[in-house]
Design an enzyme around this catalytic site. Sequence first.
Site, PDB file in Angstrom:
ATOM      1  N   ASN A  12     -66.836 -37.209  35.322  1.00 15.02           N
ATOM      2  CA  ASN A  12     -67.951 -37.427  34.409  1.00 15.02           C
ATOM      3  C   ASN A  12     -68.731 -36.118  34.327  1.00 15.02           C
ATOM      4  O   ASN A  12     -69.449 -35.764  35.252  1.00 15.02           O
ATOM      5  CB  ASN A  12     -68.830 -38.564  34.969  1.00 15.02           C
ATOM      6  N   TRP A  13     -68.552 -35.406  33.226  1.00 17.93           N
ATOM      7  CA  TRP A  13     -69.158 -34.071  33.116  1.00 17.93           C
ATOM      8  C   TRP A  13     -70.637 -34.128  32.752  1.00 17.93           C
ATOM      9  O   TRP A  13     -71.310 -33.088  32.751  1.00 17.93           O
ATOM     10  CB  TRP A  13     -68.394 -33.227  32.079  1.00 17.93           C
ATOM     11  N   LYS A  14     -71.110 -35.318  32.396  1.00 17.59           N
ATOM     12  CA  LYS A  14     -72.526 -35.503  32.039  1.00 17.59           C
ATOM     13  C   LYS A  14     -72.933 -34.476  30.965  1.00 17.59           C
ATOM     14  O   LYS A  14     -72.113 -34.096  30.141  1.00 17.59           O
ATOM     15  CB  LYS A  14     -73.411 -35.426  33.293  1.00 17.59           C
ATOM     16  N   HIS A  98     -73.768 -46.472  33.032  1.00 21.24           N
ATOM     17  CA  HIS A  98     -74.005 -45.522  34.135  1.00 21.24           C
ATOM     18  C   HIS A  98     -75.471 -45.635  34.561  1.00 21.24           C
ATOM     19  O   HIS A  98     -76.347 -45.853  33.718  1.00 21.24           O
ATOM     20  CB  HIS A  98     -73.675 -44.101  33.674  1.00 21.24           C
ATOM     21  N   GLU A 100     -77.617 -43.520  35.181  1.00 26.16           N
ATOM     22  CA  GLU A 100     -78.539 -42.618  34.476  1.00 26.16           C
ATOM     23  C   GLU A 100     -78.921 -43.197  33.112  1.00 26.16           C
ATOM     24  O   GLU A 100     -80.046 -43.019  32.644  1.00 26.16           O
ATOM     25  CB  GLU A 100     -77.893 -41.228  34.343  1.00 26.16           C
ATOM     26  N   GLU A 170     -71.188 -47.414  41.959  1.00 24.09           N
ATOM     27  CA  GLU A 170     -71.890 -46.153  42.197  1.00 24.09           C
ATOM     28  C   GLU A 170     -73.270 -46.451  42.789  1.00 24.09           C
ATOM     29  O   GLU A 170     -74.223 -46.699  42.033  1.00 24.09           O
ATOM     30  CB  GLU A 170     -72.055 -45.382  40.886  1.00 24.09           C
ATOM     31  N   GLY A 176     -75.260 -37.642  42.907  1.00 24.46           N
ATOM     32  CA  GLY A 176     -75.835 -36.306  42.780  1.00 24.46           C
ATOM     33  C   GLY A 176     -76.720 -35.917  43.952  1.00 24.46           C
ATOM     34  O   GLY A 176     -77.453 -34.936  43.881  1.00 24.46           O
ATOM     35  N   SER A 216     -71.303 -38.601  44.879  1.00 24.12           N
ATOM     36  CA  SER A 216     -71.062 -37.459  45.776  1.00 24.12           C
ATOM     37  C   SER A 216     -69.638 -37.406  46.336  1.00 24.12           C
ATOM     38  O   SER A 216     -69.425 -36.985  47.471  1.00 24.12           O
ATOM     39  CB  SER A 216     -72.096 -37.434  46.913  1.00 24.12           C
ATOM     40  N   GLY A 237     -68.879 -36.857  39.519  1.00 24.13           N
ATOM     41  CA  GLY A 237     -69.798 -36.085  38.686  1.00 24.13           C
ATOM     42  C   GLY A 237     -69.712 -34.605  39.017  1.00 24.13           C
ATOM     43  O   GLY A 237     -68.803 -33.894  38.596  1.00 24.13           O
ATOM     44  N   GLY A 238     -70.641 -34.138  39.841  1.00 24.11           N
ATOM     45  CA  GLY A 238     -70.778 -32.716  40.161  1.00 24.11           C
ATOM     46  C   GLY A 238     -69.474 -32.007  40.497  1.00 24.11           C
ATOM     47  O   GLY A 238     -69.190 -30.922  39.977  1.00 24.11           O
TER      48      GLY A 238
HETATM   49  P1  PGA Z   1     -71.860 -37.227  41.547  1.00 25.34           P
HETATM   50  O1  PGA Z   1     -71.994 -38.190  40.252  1.00 25.34           O
HETATM   51  O2  PGA Z   1     -70.394 -37.180  41.885  1.00 25.34           O
HETATM   52  O3  PGA Z   1     -72.399 -35.919  41.108  1.00 25.34           O
HETATM   53  O4  PGA Z   1     -72.645 -37.877  42.633  1.00 25.34           O
HETATM   54  C1  PGA Z   1     -71.247 -39.351  40.129  1.00 25.34           C
HETATM   55  C2  PGA Z   1     -71.548 -40.036  38.819  1.00 25.34           C
HETATM   56  O5  PGA Z   1     -72.698 -39.985  38.366  1.00 25.34           O
HETATM   57  O6  PGA Z   1     -70.670 -40.643  38.189  1.00 25.34           O
END
Ligand code: PGA
Length: 254
Positions: A12-14, A98, A100, A170, A176, A216, A237-238
């Site tokens: 997930n590149w956000k 998600h 967010e 999640e 993050g 993470s 994500g990251g």
């Molecule tokens: P993260 O994000 O790996 O940076 O914790 C995961 C996500 O939001 O899907």
Amino acid sequence: MVKERKLIIAGNWKMNKTVAEALDLVNGLKRELAAVKEVDIVVCPPFTALSEVSKVVLDSNIRLGAQDMSQHIGGAYTGEIAAGMLKEFSVRYVILGHSERRQFNGETDALVATKAAAALGASLKPIICVGELLHQRESGQTEAVIEAQLEGSLKGLTKGQLEESIIAYEPVWAIGTGKVATPQQAQEVHAYIRRRLAIMFDESTARHVRIQYGGSVKSSNARELMSQPDVDGALVGGASLEVRGFSDIVKNSI
Ligand code: PGA
């Protein structure tokens, strides 16, 4: 260990990557991961990079996902993107609900359910996210929160539709933050999700559904997380923003 369900690792590149940066990343992943057959690999770039990235992944083992979509098929919805528009770029997956989007865009379980139905109606596989906040975990509410999110976000789906869907667990406190759930914590909640799905749908459907862990995930913790019996993949994500990080996660998961 041979897993009952094929693993799925999605990046997930956000809100990251220009088109040029996205092309660099996906070209690198294509090279690094060309030989991988054991895992379904998905990248979810921002909307603006879907068109160019889709051309690169066309002849590869990498599939394309979007990070969100509208619940509407089309029309006067300024700023929104419909499932049919994603299909133009051979998008196969879409992340929905998600944390967010729940937190910053006020998305509710009911909205997620409507979006999931719209995605499935367009033959897109929804990756439906659930997860508890830190204070909810600390006050022993994790299972109640997950149960309510599953009931609300999967409302109206048929067994067949659920089998086409992916659930992403999640925990919000792990996204993050560098604070990853322990393999035992992840397994406990994944097993709980599968038990709930068996009650809401049936045993066989619940057994088939892939449940990803997100929060993470990195190359150093992927192997242990992915080896848990009910952890069928990762939403990253990251660590999915760099070729090395993401390709090591995929390779370490096999
Ligand atoms: P993260 O994000 O790996 O940076 O914790 C995961 C996500 O939001 O899907």
